[in-house]
Design a protein around this motif. Structure first.
Motif, PDB file in Angstrom:
ATOM      1  N   SER A 216       0.827  -1.204   0.000  1.00 47.86           N
ATOM      2  CA  SER A 216       0.000   0.000   0.000  1.00 47.86           C
ATOM      3  C   SER A 216       0.864   1.258   0.000  1.00 47.86           C
ATOM      4  N   ALA A 217       1.948   1.245   0.771  1.00 46.81           N
ATOM      5  CA  ALA A 217       2.859   2.392   0.782  1.00 46.81           C
ATOM      6  C   ALA A 217       3.492   2.589  -0.599  1.00 46.81           C
ATOM      7  N   PHE A 218       3.820   1.487  -1.255  1.00 49.02           N
ATOM      8  CA  PHE A 218       4.372   1.543  -2.612  1.00 49.02           C
ATOM      9  C   PHE A 218       3.381   2.184  -3.585  1.00 49.02           C
ATOM     10  N   LYS A 219       2.113   1.807  -3.498  1.00 52.59           N
ATOM     11  CA  LYS A 219       1.095   2.394  -4.382  1.00 52.59           C
ATOM     12  C   LYS A 219       0.963   3.889  -4.137  1.00 52.59           C
ATOM     13  N   ARG A 220       0.979   4.295  -2.872  1.00 54.20           N
ATOM     14  CA  ARG A 220       0.850   5.724  -2.571  1.00 54.20           C
ATOM     15  C   ARG A 220       2.048   6.514  -3.110  1.00 54.20           C
ATOM     16  N   ARG A 221       3.252   5.918  -3.022  1.00 54.61           N
ATOM     17  CA  ARG A 221       4.434   6.592  -3.578  1.00 54.61           C
ATOM     18  C   ARG A 221       4.323   6.720  -5.093  1.00 54.61           C
ATOM     19  N   GLU A 222       3.833   5.676  -5.740  1.00 60.53           N
ATOM     20  CA  GLU A 222       3.694   5.719  -7.190  1.00 60.53           C
ATOM     21  C   GLU A 222       2.745   6.840  -7.625  1.00 60.53           C
ATOM     22  N   ALA A 223       1.744   7.115  -6.797  1.00 55.93           N
ATOM     23  CA  ALA A 223       0.801   8.189  -7.130  1.00 55.93           C
ATOM     24  C   ALA A 223       1.488   9.543  -7.190  1.00 55.93           C
ATOM     25  N   SER A 224       2.590   9.706  -6.460  1.00 53.49           N
ATOM     26  CA  SER A 224       3.322  10.972  -6.492  1.00 53.49           C
ATOM     27  C   SER A 224       4.329  11.026  -7.638  1.00 53.49           C
ATOM     28  N   LEU A 225       4.557   9.884  -8.286  1.00 54.95           N
ATOM     29  CA  LEU A 225       5.556   9.816  -9.354  1.00 54.95           C
ATOM     30  C   LEU A 225       4.941   9.731 -10.743  1.00 54.95           C
ATOM     31  N   ARG A 226       3.699   9.289 -10.825  1.00 54.93           N
ATOM     32  CA  ARG A 226       3.048   9.072 -12.121  1.00 54.93           C
ATOM     33  C   ARG A 226       1.987  10.138 -12.357  1.00 54.93           C
ATOM     34  N   ARG A 227       1.838  10.501 -13.606  1.00 57.71           N
ATOM     35  CA  ARG A 227       0.729  11.386 -13.960  1.00 57.71           C
ATOM     36  C   ARG A 227      -0.515  10.548 -14.176  1.00 57.71           C
ATOM     37  N   ASN A 228      -1.671  11.164 -13.912  1.00 58.18           N
ATOM     38  CA  ASN A 228      -2.961  10.504 -14.145  1.00 58.18           C
ATOM     39  C   ASN A 228      -3.070   9.185 -13.390  1.00 58.18           C
ATOM     40  N   PHE A 229      -2.565   9.174 -12.164  1.00 66.35           N
ATOM     41  CA  PHE A 229      -2.563   7.973 -11.329  1.00 66.35           C
ATOM     42  C   PHE A 229      -3.070   8.362  -9.946  1.00 66.35           C
ATOM     43  N   PHE A 230      -4.173   7.775  -9.537  1.00 63.69           N
ATOM     44  CA  PHE A 230      -4.810   8.115  -8.268  1.00 63.69           C
ATOM     45  C   PHE A 230      -4.882   6.862  -7.403  1.00 63.69           C
ATOM     46  N   VAL A 231      -4.697   7.022  -6.105  1.00 62.32           N
ATOM     47  CA  VAL A 231      -4.773   5.895  -5.181  1.00 62.32           C
ATOM     48  C   VAL A 231      -5.760   6.219  -4.070  1.00 62.32           C
ATOM     49  N   VAL A 232      -6.655   5.271  -3.800  1.00 62.75           N
ATOM     50  CA  VAL A 232      -7.585   5.369  -2.683  1.00 62.75           C
ATOM     51  C   VAL A 232      -7.122   4.388  -1.610  1.00 62.75           C
ATOM     52  N   ASP A 233      -6.839   4.873  -0.423  1.00 62.96           N
ATOM     53  CA  ASP A 233      -6.335   4.040   0.671  1.00 62.96           C
ATOM     54  C   ASP A 233      -7.525   3.456   1.433  1.00 62.96           C
ATOM     55  N   ALA A 234      -7.895   2.228   1.089  1.00 60.62           N
ATOM     56  CA  ALA A 234      -9.089   1.616   1.669  1.00 60.62           C
ATOM     57  C   ALA A 234      -8.927   1.347   3.158  1.00 60.62           C
ATOM     58  N   ASN A 235      -7.723   0.930   3.581  1.00 58.35           N
ATOM     59  CA  ASN A 235      -7.533   0.643   5.001  1.00 58.35           C
ATOM     60  C   ASN A 235      -7.682   1.895   5.842  1.00 58.35           C
ATOM     61  N   ALA A 236      -7.197   3.025   5.335  1.00 58.65           N
ATOM     62  CA  ALA A 236      -7.352   4.272   6.078  1.00 58.65           C
ATOM     63  C   ALA A 236      -8.811   4.649   6.233  1.00 58.65           C
ATOM     64  N   LEU A 237      -9.640   4.212   5.297  1.00 61.27           N
ATOM     65  CA  LEU A 237     -11.057   4.586   5.293  1.00 61.27           C
ATOM     66  C   LEU A 237     -11.929   3.652   6.124  1.00 61.27           C
ATOM     67  N   ILE A 238     -11.601   2.350   6.163  1.00 57.03           N
ATOM     68  CA  ILE A 238     -12.504   1.414   6.847  1.00 57.03           C
ATOM     69  C   ILE A 238     -11.799   0.512   7.864  1.00 57.03           C
ATOM     70  N   GLY A 239     -10.485   0.591   7.994  1.00 54.57           N
ATOM     71  CA  GLY A 239      -9.768  -0.347   8.840  1.00 54.57           C
ATOM     72  C   GLY A 239      -9.753   0.019  10.307  1.00 54.57           C
ATOM     73  N   ASN A 240      -9.391  -0.987  11.137  1.00 52.65           N
ATOM     74  CA  ASN A 240      -9.138  -0.756  12.564  1.00 52.65           C
ATOM     75  C   ASN A 240      -7.711  -0.238  12.694  1.00 52.65           C
ATOM     76  N   SER A 241      -7.517   1.037  12.445  1.00 47.59           N
ATOM     77  CA  SER A 241      -6.168   1.585  12.326  1.00 47.59           C
ATOM     78  C   SER A 241      -5.378   1.541  13.633  1.00 47.59           C
ATOM     79  N   ALA A 242      -6.061   1.492  14.763  1.00 42.88           N
ATOM     80  CA  ALA A 242      -5.358   1.495  16.046  1.00 42.88           C
ATOM     81  C   ALA A 242      -5.046   0.090  16.545  1.00 42.88           C
ATOM     82  N   ALA A 243      -5.503  -0.927  15.818  1.00 42.44           N
ATOM     83  CA  ALA A 243      -5.294  -2.301  16.269  1.00 42.44           C
ATOM     84  C   ALA A 243      -3.867  -2.749  15.974  1.00 42.44           C
TER      85      ALA A 243
END
Length: 495
Positions: A216-243
């Motif tokens: 997931s971190a790799f995908k987010r980095r790629e979004a900053s390097l590629r044009r016309n490339f968007f990433v939605v972080d599903a775990n940040a949106l629905i996950g138990n982030s504090a677990a």
């Protein structure tokens, strides 16, 4: 720095400068996209264009008839057209059911498009259960590239099967990069999903968790390097982030009890869809295809393809005899009653519905408002016409249903869907937009506006004995309730 020369065939404004026909500009070959327009159509020069001039030639209609042979230049598809590509979560966006086809309440892109006002059109559903990125690489040339000329977007959901099958992280990255590179070459803009984790009780091992986190971190980095490339972080949106052991709440997973725990229900799909919808609304212009005149219907003129006469919900003399009716004692700015020609009813359960009619949210016609209370885990309220539309249709014809639904204060509301239901030669067929899923769990977490468009409903040849265009409101929890406004509903014959 490698460069390429673009020659304009007709006058063109680029970067604030107007270029005459025949003029040239030199660009950095590493640019992902360069749009060269003849004023009619837009063409995309691909990444890493080799040195040298790329000639373009257009016919009288503005179609590309010649391009430099050094590097392909593709005609870009409609900016609203999308290819969905991935695993079982893409496969269940669009399903065969009840002798017809339906989009589903667990489909992320289905919900995103509804939230975005149906501004996009899916040209290919290419999901296969169990697929890994290596499978997507193997399928790209048959399931994506042939459709790329008709699309501008590629939406991808894939990763959990790679992680669960212990594919090395570097291999997953290489396969994902290959797909993204091919998509860029085909002129496709990409929406990728950084994965969520399985449900509580179905957690991955610590080693697998780290692979998914790093992917997931790799995908987010790629979004900053590629044009016309968007990433939605599903775990940040629905996950138990504090677990300490990452997971997704069981209430957001449809198979948390008996399955893999990989598959989200509407409660899990909705937050991810909302993020995808934000991308779509910022990048794709809206197209309003909803009915906008009371005269735009069969009842005004039998040649009109919209066979649903009552979609702007005029009058208050509709049918209140359906099960569950109670009068609305406090309609506010609305007027208590049911629009003329319309009949709501409770199909299942013990809930009550209080109807009223008032000006639609956008001022186009009226809205039918239903205040539904006392719903249980299987309650359903249906809205249809007092008389079926059967006499207006014939076997072999095709139809699409559309509407807008505004949901306010939902509690335990699983979905609101539109369906076309028909009986031909004794067999019943259904085509549904955002239909309910089995097991019936999960709920829409907040008020929202959904624009519906059913899959194309093509009737088989034969004798049609029943045809209806309906809205169904489906609950999935005890003590459920909601206010539902229905606007601009239609059922249009498609030539």
């Amino acid at each position: 720095m490698p460069t390429s020369t673009i020659k304009f065939i007709r006058p063109k404004q680029h970067a604030g400068v107007i270029y005459d026909a025949g003029s040239q500009i030199t660009i950095d070959s590493a640019l992902a996209d360069l749009y060269v327009s003849d004023g009619v159509a837009t063409y995309v020069a691909k990444t890493l264009i080799p040195n040298g001039e790329i000639p373009l030639a257009l016919d009288a209609a503005g179609d590309l008839i010649q391009a430099g042979t050094d590097r392909r230049i593709a005609l870009r598809g409609p900016q609203s057209a999308v290819i969905l590509f991935g695993d079982s979560r893409i496969d269940t966006e669009y399903v065969a059911a009840n002798n017809g086809y339906s989009t589903t309440s667990r489909g992320v892109f289905t919900i995103a498009n509804a939230l975005a006002g149906q501004r996009c059109r899916v040209v290919k559903y290419a999901g296969i259960g169990g697929n890994k990125y290596s499978d997507l690489v193997a399928r790209y040339m048959t399931d994506v590239r042939p459709y790329a000329k008709d699309a501008s977007w590629l939406y991808i959901m894939c990763d959990l099967n790679d992680v669960a099958n212990d594919v090395p992280l570097d291999t997953i990255k290489a396969n994902a990069r290959q797909i993204w590179d091919w998509a860029a070459q085909d002129g496709l803009r990409i929406i990728e999903t950084a994965g969520y984790f399985p449900s509580v009780g179905k957690e991955l091992t610590a080693t697998r968790n780290q692979v998914l986190l790093q992917l997931s971190a790799f995908k987010r980095r790629e979004a900053s390097l590629r044009r016309n490339f968007f990433v939605v972080d599903a775990n940040a949106l629905i996950g138990n982030s504090a677990a300490a052991t990452p997971s997704t709440p069981a209430a957001k997973i449809i198979d948390s009890s008996t399955g893999s725990g990989f598959h989200i229900n509407v409660g899990g799909a909705y937050p991810i869809a909302k993020a995808v919808a934000a991308i779509l609304t910022s990048q794709v212009p809206p197209t309003d295809r909803l009915v906008s005149s009371v005269a735009d219907c069969y009842g005004t003129d039998a040649t009109n393809p919209n066979i649903f006469d009552y979609g702007l919900f005029q009058g208050t003399t509709g049918d209140t005899s359906g099960a569950g009716y109670i009068a609305d004692a406090s309609p506010g700015a609305f007027t208590a009653g049911v629009p003329t020609g319309i009949k709501p009813k409770r199909n299942a359960g013990a809930c009550s519905w209080a109807p009223s009619v008032g000006t639609a949210s956008d001022g186009v016609g009226n809205a039918l408002r239903l205040k539904i209370t006392g719903a249980g885990a299987t309650d359903v309220v249906q809205v249809s016409t007092t008389t079926a539309l059967t006499s207006r249709v014939a076997g072999g014809q095709s139809f699409v249903g559309r509407s807008r639904v505004i949901i306010t204060n939902p509690v335990g509301l699983h979905t609101v869907y539109q369906r076309i239901i028909a009986t031909v030669d004794g067999v019943t067929y259904q085509w549904r937009s955002i239909m309910d899923m089995t097991p019936l769990n999960g709920a829409i977490p907040e008020g929202c506006t959904l624009t519906h468009e059913t899959p194309l409903a093509t009737l088989p040849n034969g004798t049609v004995s029943n045809f209806e265009n309906q809205i169904l409101i489906v609950f999935s929890a005890a003590g459920a309730s909601a206010q539902i406004d229905i606007e601009r509903m239609s059922c249009e014959r498609v030539a």
